[in-house]
Design a protein around this motif. Structure first.
Motif, PDB file in Angstrom:
ATOM      1  N   LEU A 123      13.648  10.667   3.287  1.00  0.00           N
ATOM      2  CA  LEU A 123      13.103   9.713   2.324  1.00  0.00           C
ATOM      3  C   LEU A 123      11.616   9.473   2.563  1.00  0.00           C
ATOM      4  O   LEU A 123      11.159   9.474   3.712  1.00  0.00           O
ATOM      5  CB  LEU A 123      13.872   8.391   2.430  1.00  0.00           C
ATOM      6  N   PRO A 124      10.857   9.269   1.499  1.00  0.00           N
ATOM      7  CA  PRO A 124       9.406   9.091   1.648  1.00  0.00           C
ATOM      8  C   PRO A 124       9.014   7.727   2.207  1.00  0.00           C
ATOM      9  O   PRO A 124       9.686   6.722   1.969  1.00  0.00           O
ATOM     10  CB  PRO A 124       8.883   9.260   0.213  1.00  0.00           C
ATOM     11  N   PHE A 125       7.940   7.736   2.980  1.00  0.00           N
ATOM     12  CA  PHE A 125       7.251   6.519   3.432  1.00  0.00           C
ATOM     13  C   PHE A 125       8.138   5.606   4.285  1.00  0.00           C
ATOM     14  O   PHE A 125       8.078   4.380   4.190  1.00  0.00           O
ATOM     15  CB  PHE A 125       6.726   5.723   2.226  1.00  0.00           C
ATOM     16  N   GLU A 126       8.957   6.180   5.138  1.00  0.00           N
ATOM     17  CA  GLU A 126       9.878   5.356   5.927  1.00  0.00           C
ATOM     18  C   GLU A 126       9.190   4.549   7.020  1.00  0.00           C
ATOM     19  O   GLU A 126       9.829   3.714   7.659  1.00  0.00           O
ATOM     20  CB  GLU A 126      10.986   6.226   6.534  1.00  0.00           C
ATOM     21  N   ASP A 127       7.901   4.781   7.242  1.00  0.00           N
ATOM     22  CA  ASP A 127       7.194   3.923   8.194  1.00  0.00           C
ATOM     23  C   ASP A 127       6.868   2.555   7.586  1.00  0.00           C
ATOM     24  O   ASP A 127       6.592   1.596   8.306  1.00  0.00           O
ATOM     25  CB  ASP A 127       5.917   4.595   8.706  1.00  0.00           C
ATOM     26  N   VAL A 128       6.914   2.447   6.263  1.00  0.00           N
ATOM     27  CA  VAL A 128       6.633   1.167   5.602  1.00  0.00           C
ATOM     28  C   VAL A 128       7.808   0.662   4.762  1.00  0.00           C
ATOM     29  O   VAL A 128       7.790  -0.489   4.311  1.00  0.00           O
ATOM     30  CB  VAL A 128       5.374   1.264   4.698  1.00  0.00           C
ATOM     31  N   ILE A 129       8.828   1.496   4.547  1.00  0.00           N
ATOM     32  CA  ILE A 129       9.983   1.087   3.739  1.00  0.00           C
ATOM     33  C   ILE A 129      11.252   1.207   4.576  1.00  0.00           C
ATOM     34  O   ILE A 129      11.543   2.280   5.126  1.00  0.00           O
ATOM     35  CB  ILE A 129      10.123   1.951   2.467  1.00  0.00           C
ATOM     36  N   ASP A 130      11.995   0.117   4.644  1.00  0.00           N
ATOM     37  CA  ASP A 130      13.302   0.128   5.295  1.00  0.00           C
ATOM     38  C   ASP A 130      14.342   0.314   4.194  1.00  0.00           C
ATOM     39  O   ASP A 130      14.690  -0.630   3.475  1.00  0.00           O
ATOM     40  CB  ASP A 130      13.527  -1.190   6.044  1.00  0.00           C
ATOM     41  N   TYR A 131      14.850   1.535   4.048  1.00  0.00           N
ATOM     42  CA  TYR A 131      15.741   1.843   2.933  1.00  0.00           C
ATOM     43  C   TYR A 131      17.090   1.140   3.044  1.00  0.00           C
ATOM     44  O   TYR A 131      17.802   1.021   2.041  1.00  0.00           O
ATOM     45  CB  TYR A 131      15.927   3.354   2.802  1.00  0.00           C
ATOM     46  N   SER A 132      17.448   0.674   4.228  1.00  0.00           N
ATOM     47  CA  SER A 132      18.704  -0.058   4.344  1.00  0.00           C
ATOM     48  C   SER A 132      18.641  -1.388   3.614  1.00  0.00           C
ATOM     49  O   SER A 132      19.669  -2.010   3.341  1.00  0.00           O
ATOM     50  CB  SER A 132      19.036  -0.301   5.823  1.00  0.00           C
ATOM     51  N   LYS A 133      17.428  -1.834   3.273  1.00  0.00           N
ATOM     52  CA  LYS A 133      17.245  -3.082   2.540  1.00  0.00           C
ATOM     53  C   LYS A 133      17.235  -2.889   1.025  1.00  0.00           C
ATOM     54  O   LYS A 133      17.260  -3.869   0.276  1.00  0.00           O
ATOM     55  CB  LYS A 133      15.943  -3.764   2.960  1.00  0.00           C
ATOM     56  N   ILE A 134      17.188  -1.633   0.573  1.00  0.00           N
ATOM     57  CA  ILE A 134      17.138  -1.394  -0.871  1.00  0.00           C
ATOM     58  C   ILE A 134      18.234  -0.457  -1.352  1.00  0.00           C
ATOM     59  O   ILE A 134      18.371  -0.231  -2.562  1.00  0.00           O
ATOM     60  CB  ILE A 134      15.770  -0.831  -1.325  1.00  0.00           C
ATOM     61  N   ALA A 135      19.014   0.117  -0.459  1.00  0.00           N
ATOM     62  CA  ALA A 135      20.021   1.102  -0.858  1.00  0.00           C
ATOM     63  C   ALA A 135      21.262   0.996   0.011  1.00  0.00           C
ATOM     64  O   ALA A 135      21.231   0.478   1.130  1.00  0.00           O
ATOM     65  CB  ALA A 135      19.439   2.509  -0.778  1.00  0.00           C
ATOM     66  N   VAL A 136      22.386   1.503  -0.538  1.00  0.00           N
ATOM     67  CA  VAL A 136      23.656   1.587   0.183  1.00  0.00           C
ATOM     68  C   VAL A 136      23.913   3.058   0.472  1.00  0.00           C
ATOM     69  O   VAL A 136      23.766   3.906  -0.414  1.00  0.00           O
ATOM     70  CB  VAL A 136      24.801   0.995  -0.660  1.00  0.00           C
ATOM     71  N   PHE A 137      24.290   3.368   1.706  1.00  0.00           N
ATOM     72  CA  PHE A 137      24.501   4.753   2.114  1.00  0.00           C
ATOM     73  C   PHE A 137      25.975   5.012   2.435  1.00  0.00           C
ATOM     74  O   PHE A 137      26.621   4.203   3.110  1.00  0.00           O
ATOM     75  CB  PHE A 137      23.657   5.077   3.353  1.00  0.00           C
ATOM     76  N   PHE A 138      26.487   6.148   1.939  1.00  0.00           N
ATOM     77  CA  PHE A 138      27.826   6.610   2.281  1.00  0.00           C
ATOM     78  C   PHE A 138      27.740   8.054   2.767  1.00  0.00           C
ATOM     79  O   PHE A 138      27.000   8.862   2.183  1.00  0.00           O
ATOM     80  CB  PHE A 138      28.752   6.570   1.059  1.00  0.00           C
ATOM     81  N   ASP A 139      28.496   8.376   3.801  1.00  0.00           N
ATOM     82  CA  ASP A 139      28.578   9.789   4.181  1.00  0.00           C
ATOM     83  C   ASP A 139      29.512  10.494   3.204  1.00  0.00           C
ATOM     84  O   ASP A 139      30.395   9.874   2.581  1.00  0.00           O
ATOM     85  CB  ASP A 139      29.053   9.941   5.627  1.00  0.00           C
ATOM     86  N   SER A 140      29.340  11.805   3.071  1.00  0.00           N
ATOM     87  CA  SER A 140      30.060  12.561   2.045  1.00  0.00           C
ATOM     88  C   SER A 140      31.571  12.543   2.248  1.00  0.00           C
ATOM     89  O   SER A 140      32.335  12.472   1.280  1.00  0.00           O
ATOM     90  CB  SER A 140      29.565  14.016   2.045  1.00  0.00           C
ATOM     91  N   VAL A 141      32.026  12.600   3.481  1.00  0.00           N
ATOM     92  CA  VAL A 141      33.465  12.630   3.757  1.00  0.00           C
ATOM     93  C   VAL A 141      34.133  11.346   3.278  1.00  0.00           C
ATOM     94  O   VAL A 141      35.178  11.364   2.624  1.00  0.00           O
ATOM     95  CB  VAL A 141      33.717  12.848   5.264  1.00  0.00           C
ATOM     96  N   SER A 142      33.493  10.215   3.587  1.00  0.00           N
ATOM     97  CA  SER A 142      34.080   8.928   3.180  1.00  0.00           C
ATOM     98  C   SER A 142      33.970   8.707   1.678  1.00  0.00           C
ATOM     99  O   SER A 142      34.888   8.151   1.051  1.00  0.00           O
ATOM    100  CB  SER A 142      33.372   7.780   3.911  1.00  0.00           C
ATOM    101  N   ALA A 143      32.850   9.141   1.091  1.00  0.00           N
ATOM    102  CA  ALA A 143      32.587   8.863  -0.326  1.00  0.00           C
ATOM    103  C   ALA A 143      33.618   9.486  -1.254  1.00  0.00           C
ATOM    104  O   ALA A 143      33.890   8.955  -2.341  1.00  0.00           O
ATOM    105  CB  ALA A 143      31.186   9.337  -0.710  1.00  0.00           C
ATOM    106  N   VAL A 144      34.202  10.610  -0.850  1.00  0.00           N
ATOM    107  CA  VAL A 144      35.150  11.310  -1.741  1.00  0.00           C
ATOM    108  C   VAL A 144      36.605  10.908  -1.484  1.00  0.00           C
ATOM    109  O   VAL A 144      37.521  11.487  -2.080  1.00  0.00           O
ATOM    110  CB  VAL A 144      34.994  12.847  -1.606  1.00  0.00           C
ATOM    111  N   LYS A 145      36.816   9.915  -0.634  1.00  0.00           N
ATOM    112  CA  LYS A 145      38.171   9.379  -0.464  1.00  0.00           C
ATOM    113  C   LYS A 145      38.488   8.496  -1.666  1.00  0.00           C
ATOM    114  O   LYS A 145      37.711   7.587  -1.992  1.00  0.00           O
ATOM    115  CB  LYS A 145      38.269   8.566   0.818  1.00  0.00           C
ATOM    116  N   PRO A 146      39.582   8.722  -2.342  1.00  0.00           N
ATOM    117  CA  PRO A 146      39.916   7.943  -3.545  1.00  0.00           C
ATOM    118  C   PRO A 146      39.878   6.438  -3.281  1.00  0.00           C
ATOM    119  O   PRO A 146      40.493   5.932  -2.340  1.00  0.00           O
ATOM    120  CB  PRO A 146      41.339   8.412  -3.879  1.00  0.00           C
ATOM    121  N   GLY A 147      39.120   5.732  -4.090  1.00  0.00           N
ATOM    122  CA  GLY A 147      39.045   4.277  -4.022  1.00  0.00           C
ATOM    123  C   GLY A 147      38.120   3.718  -2.962  1.00  0.00           C
ATOM    124  O   GLY A 147      37.793   2.521  -3.000  1.00  0.00           O
TER     125      GLY A 147
END
Length: 464
Positions: free
Chosen positions: A355-379
């Motif tokens: 992700l761009p500019f991570e020295d000035v942007i904390d993306y955990s404060k603006i986005a939700v992250f899922f790993d691919s294995v968990s994301a494709v579990k139904p529900g």
């Protein structure tokens, strides 16, 4: 007995006198020593101010509190043949039925997600008086330059004329046929004749290659230079790294949301509109479609680039709480930046994204992250999103509103200035490598040495 008592009193009085005299002499000696020390090492408060003032008056290149250098990095813009800039725009238009014009420098760059190359080039052409708070200053004498910018519209060049004219095409069409590979080779042939390229083998040069396939034919010839790229999806670890290069954002294609934070008018839980079928890491999109398209309060649609679809996507993002951002053909995609400027909380499903500019942007404060294995579990993904509170969503939106200028190329203190700041921070490393290469013995190695620090190759997945 009285005589002994009198003698004791005299002895004690003498001792007291000697101790008092010692204290007075010691005080005088200490004061003199302190005065001499003060004259030699001005550490007291008043002298500290004097030293600070002296340092401020010197031309010392210390960063200020904003991270920008007090004295900008000097950059030289190569005056390359127009075939590598406006000539690319001209051929792009011709391939789509346009006509040649007399003054090609008046041509307008076509809008697409890889427009950073145009904005950076245009910025360096502006008068310095208009380039407010930029971390780099353009110099006209290459001898003064710290860095050298090579303006080649490499991403536009890639899509000018992907299919050559058919055999039945007329002679004029054949004459105007464009080859991106030939343009890349011609650029390097021109560049290798330049004195300042040869001086450090291009180590202090800057190229932009935002499309994952841009400069693919000559990438090994420019891998020592600073590369401005969107991700490392199609680059080897010896070609690009977070240490040497700069991750830059796509130019968003969705209209910016100018309203205030809030969820009252955002009735949709999760929104996605884009190409369902992608290659490589983007195959996860089809899996996500299968598990999400029947979920309540979720809109997930297949759609390609068009004005009508952009309008639909703008409406969808502006009226949704969360926007799905799965990997494309490479780990990153333009949709992330569309989401941010829409104040639609990005839901990122891309294990190898940078992700761009991570020295000035904390993306955990603006986005939700899922790993691919968990994301494709139904529900799983939807149930997690439903549990996020209204206040947490508002916090995400508030933070996005604070940082969205970093993703606005047209903002006078937005993306362009931040890219130059990131580039300027590479200068100490570049100087180190240039000086190091003057004394390092060339040798064959089985694995990258300390000068080849790679991007995220750990396989560690980002988690919610």
């Amino acid at each position: 007995m009285a005589r002994k008592y009198s003698l004791l009193k005299q002895t004690l009085a003498s001792l007291c006198f000697i101790l008092a005299l010692y204290a007075i002499i010691n005080t005088l000696i200490s004061s003199t020593a302190t005065l001499k020390l003060d004259r030699s090492f001005p550490f007291d408060i008043s002298n500290s101010v004097m030293v600070s003032d002296e340092l401020d008056s010197q031309e010392t290149d210390f960063p200020n509190t904003s991270g920008k250098s007090v004295f900008p990095v000097k950059i030289y813009l190569y005056d390359v043949p127009t075939r590598f800039t406006f000539g690319v725009i001209e051929h792009h238009g011709i391939a789509r039925g346009g006509k040649t014009i007399g003054k090609i420098t008046e041509l307008k760059y076509p809008g697409h997600q890889h427009m950073a190359e145009w904005f950076l080039f245009s910025d360096l052409l502006r008068p310095e008086s208009e380039r407010v708070e930029s971390a780099v200053v353009r110099v006209m004498d290459p001898e003064e330059a710290d860095l050298f910018y090579v303006p080649f519209f490499s991403s536009l060049s890639l899509i000018v004329n992907p299919i050559r004219p058919a055999a039945g095409s007329n002679q004029q069409q054949r004459k105007l046929a464009y080859s991106d590979e030939e343009a890349q080779k011609a650029l390097m042939e021109w560049l290798e004749k330049q004195e300042y390229w040869k001086r450090n083998n291009g180590r202090d040069h800057v190229f932009i290659a935002q499309d994952p396939n841009a400069l693919y034919k000559v990438i090994d010839m420019v891998k020592s230079s600073i590369l401005l790229i969107s991700d490392f999806g199609r680059l080897r670890s010896d070609q690009a790294s977070l240490v040497k290069d700069v991750i830059i954002p796509y130019s968003h294609r969705i209209n910016t949301y100018n309203g205030d934070i809030g969820i009252e008018n955002r009735k949709t839980l999760l929104f996605f509109m884009g190409n369902r079928y992608r290659k490589e890491g983007g195959k996860i999109r089809d899996m996500l479609f299968n598990i999400l398209e029947k979920e309540r309060n979720v809109i997930i649609k297949h759609g390609t680039q068009s004005r009508e679809n952009r309008r639909a996507a703008t409406h969808g993002m502006h009226t949704s709480k969360f926007c799905l951002n799965p990997a494309g053909d490479t780990p990153s995609a333009c949709r992330l930046f569309d989401s941010v400027v829409s104040l639609c909380v990005p839901v990122i499903v891309s294990d190898r994204i940078e992700l761009p500019f991570e020295d000035v942007i904390d993306y955990s404060k603006i986005a939700v992250f899922f790993d691919s294995v968990s994301a494709v579990k139904p529900g799983f993904l939807v149930s997690k999103l439903r549990k996020i509170s209204k206040q947490r969503i508002l916090d995400y939106q508030k933070e996005m509103k604070e940082v969205k200028r970093y993703f606005e190329y047209t903002d006078s203190n937005g993306t362009v200035n931040e890219i130059w700041r990131q580039v300027s921070q590479k200068l100490p490393l570049i100087k180190l490598m240039i000086n190091r290469e003057k004394r390092v013995i060339r040798r064959e190695v089985d694995k990258p040495d300390c000068s080849c620090l790679c991007s995220n190759q750990t396989g560690i997945r980002a988690r919610l």
